[in-house]
Design an enzyme around this catalytic site. Structure first.
Site, PDB file in Angstrom:
ATOM      1  N   ARG A  20     -21.891  -9.775  -0.073  1.00  0.00           N
ATOM      2  CA  ARG A  20     -21.069 -10.932  -0.425  1.00  0.00           C
ATOM      3  C   ARG A  20     -21.440 -12.166   0.387  1.00  0.00           C
ATOM      4  O   ARG A  20     -21.124 -13.288  -0.007  1.00  0.00           O
ATOM      5  CB  ARG A  20     -19.594 -10.605  -0.196  1.00  0.00           C
ATOM      6  CG  ARG A  20     -19.071  -9.444  -1.034  1.00  0.00           C
ATOM      7  CD  ARG A  20     -17.649  -9.095  -0.622  1.00  0.00           C
ATOM      8  NE  ARG A  20     -17.101  -8.001  -1.425  1.00  0.00           N
ATOM      9  CZ  ARG A  20     -15.947  -7.383  -1.159  1.00  0.00           C
ATOM     10  NH1 ARG A  20     -15.237  -7.769  -0.107  1.00  0.00           N
ATOM     11  NH2 ARG A  20     -15.522  -6.401  -1.921  1.00  0.00           N
ATOM     12  N   LYS A  45       0.838  -1.195   0.000  1.00  0.00           N
ATOM     13  CA  LYS A  45       0.000   0.000   0.000  1.00  0.00           C
ATOM     14  C   LYS A  45       0.875   1.247   0.000  1.00  0.00           C
ATOM     15  O   LYS A  45       1.884   1.323   0.690  1.00  0.00           O
ATOM     16  CB  LYS A  45      -0.924   0.017   1.223  1.00  0.00           C
ATOM     17  CG  LYS A  45      -2.070  -0.965   1.111  1.00  0.00           C
ATOM     18  CD  LYS A  45      -3.191  -0.579   2.038  1.00  0.00           C
ATOM     19  CE  LYS A  45      -4.411  -1.440   1.774  1.00  0.00           C
ATOM     20  NZ  LYS A  45      -5.608  -0.898   2.415  1.00  0.00           N
ATOM     21  N   GLU A  73     -16.004 -12.310   3.891  1.00  0.00           N
ATOM     22  CA  GLU A  73     -17.277 -11.987   4.528  1.00  0.00           C
ATOM     23  C   GLU A  73     -18.149 -13.218   4.737  1.00  0.00           C
ATOM     24  O   GLU A  73     -18.846 -13.335   5.758  1.00  0.00           O
ATOM     25  CB  GLU A  73     -18.029 -10.947   3.693  1.00  0.00           C
ATOM     26  CG  GLU A  73     -17.430  -9.548   3.741  1.00  0.00           C
ATOM     27  CD  GLU A  73     -16.282  -9.355   2.762  1.00  0.00           C
ATOM     28  OE1 GLU A  73     -15.701  -8.260   2.739  1.00  0.00           O
ATOM     29  OE2 GLU A  73     -15.964 -10.316   2.021  1.00  0.00           O
TER      30      GLU A  73
END
Length: 358
Positions: free
Chosen positions: A122, A8, A94
């Protein structure tokens, strides 16, 4: 095997050094990084949830918290630090988060699943088959309900009211402010069946939250303003622009609080005393809370003109949330305008020269 490692903030040293803080920083100065606000920010709904989670965990040792890799975004950092053995991060999974909660609930644990509204989609199969079908006491804390601003259509929590209220055993609360968010989370936790609590990204109107863990009556709303002619039924934080509009319309305003179960007794009482009804929600109009009101009126054999205000049948672009709500006619000015266009004969006359404030 192809092993890909993402980094990131690649190419921006400040973000590389602190990827969590720079995950979604909003506006900042690239030369110096994130600039702290000049005025203290209001408490966010996410912070309200995080504090409630710690307080309830202190009171009830059965509580465990589950997140699909959204510890920071869902406000669970303090809980993780204080209750590490009761914290479960399942990664970006999820479906597993919901099934894990179901399994724990079968064993007498009280799981709280912190998940963005848009990401619960999801795990819809698990929500129905693993939790609702078995009527298990799982609390779903649905952050980022409604418009989310810079994250855009992928993160907007637009459909949760529509896809939750059609599932048996599953209830859905829509707090209007920070105090109600804490109280309705407690109410949800106290139930013996699954309950979701939806709340938006960002801060509320600045209502102080109580230190206690008292809940609100399950499935019950309240009249917040008595008027005549028109009754506005508000679900969630759009209660406040609805109140602004009602002052100029002379309308009644009802804080419905629950999209499911609907407070049918309150609805029928209000319908019997007014000429027209308006529903307001920060969710999809199709199948949403307004549709629930229409269904309840029809089931009771009550015929009342009904205007449903909410998010249209299209994806909403990114942008400032307040600006987007204004463009969608869901600020005070927009609500007043829509009501006058449809039910002008039942509203108080607009004051000449008075500029409406959204």
């Amino acid at each position: 095997f192809l092993h890909v490692v993402t980094k990131k903030g690649q190419g921006y040293k400040l973000a590389e050094a602190d990827p969590v803080a720079y995950h979604g920083p909003g506006k900042f100065d690239p030369a110096v990084g994130i600039v702290p606000p000049t005025t203290p920010p209001k408490t966010t709904f996410t912070q309200v949830f995080g504090q409630w989670l710690c307080d309830m965990a202190t009171q009830d040792e059965r509580l465990v918290a589950i997140t699909p890799a959204m510890r920071e975004g869902s406000g669970m950092v303090e809980f993780h630090q204080r209750f590490p053995k009761r914290y479960y991060d399942v990664g970006i999974a999820e479906q597993h988060a919901v099934t894990l909660a179901a399994g724990m609930a079968c064993d007498g644990v009280k799981p709280v699943v912190a998940i963005y509204s848009t990401f619960l989609q999801r795990a819809y199969d698990q929500l129905i088959h693993d939790v609702a079908l078995q009527n298990l006491p799982v609390v779903f804390a649905l952050d980022r309900a409604g418009i989310v601003g810079a994250d855009g259509a992928t993160h907007a929590g637009v459909y949760d009211i529509a896809f939750i209220r059609c599932v048996p055993n599953l209830a859905l609360a829509c707090p209007a402010d920070e105090r109600e968010c804490r109280q309705l989370l407690t109410t949800a936790f106290e139930q013996s069946h699954p309950v979701a609590v939806r709340y938006p990204r960002g801060a509320g109107v600045g209502v102080a939250t109580p230190a206690s863990l008292e809940g609100l009556p399950f499935g019950k709303g309240e009249v917040r303003r008595e008027g005549s002619g028109i009754a506005i039924l508000a679900f969630g934080t759009l209660l406040h622009p609805a109140l602004q509009a009602a002052e100029r319309l002379g309308a009644t305003v009802v804080n419905m609080r629950w999209a499911k179960p609907l407070d049918t007794a309150l609805l029928l009482d209000v319908a019997g005393r007014h000429e027209a009804l308006v529903t307001v929600e920060e969710g999809a109009i199709l199948g949403g809370a307004g549709s629930a009101v229409a269904e309840a009126l029809q089931a009771a054999g009550v015929a009342r003109p009904l205007l449903q205000l909410g998010l249209p049948d299209r994806f909403i672009e990114h942008g400032d949330p307040a600006r987007l709500l204004a463009l969608l006619g869901l600020d005070g000015t927009g609500i007043e305008r829509s009501v006058r266009e449809r039910f002008g004969e039942f509203a108080q006359p607009a004051s000449p020269g008075l500029k409406a404030v959204g």
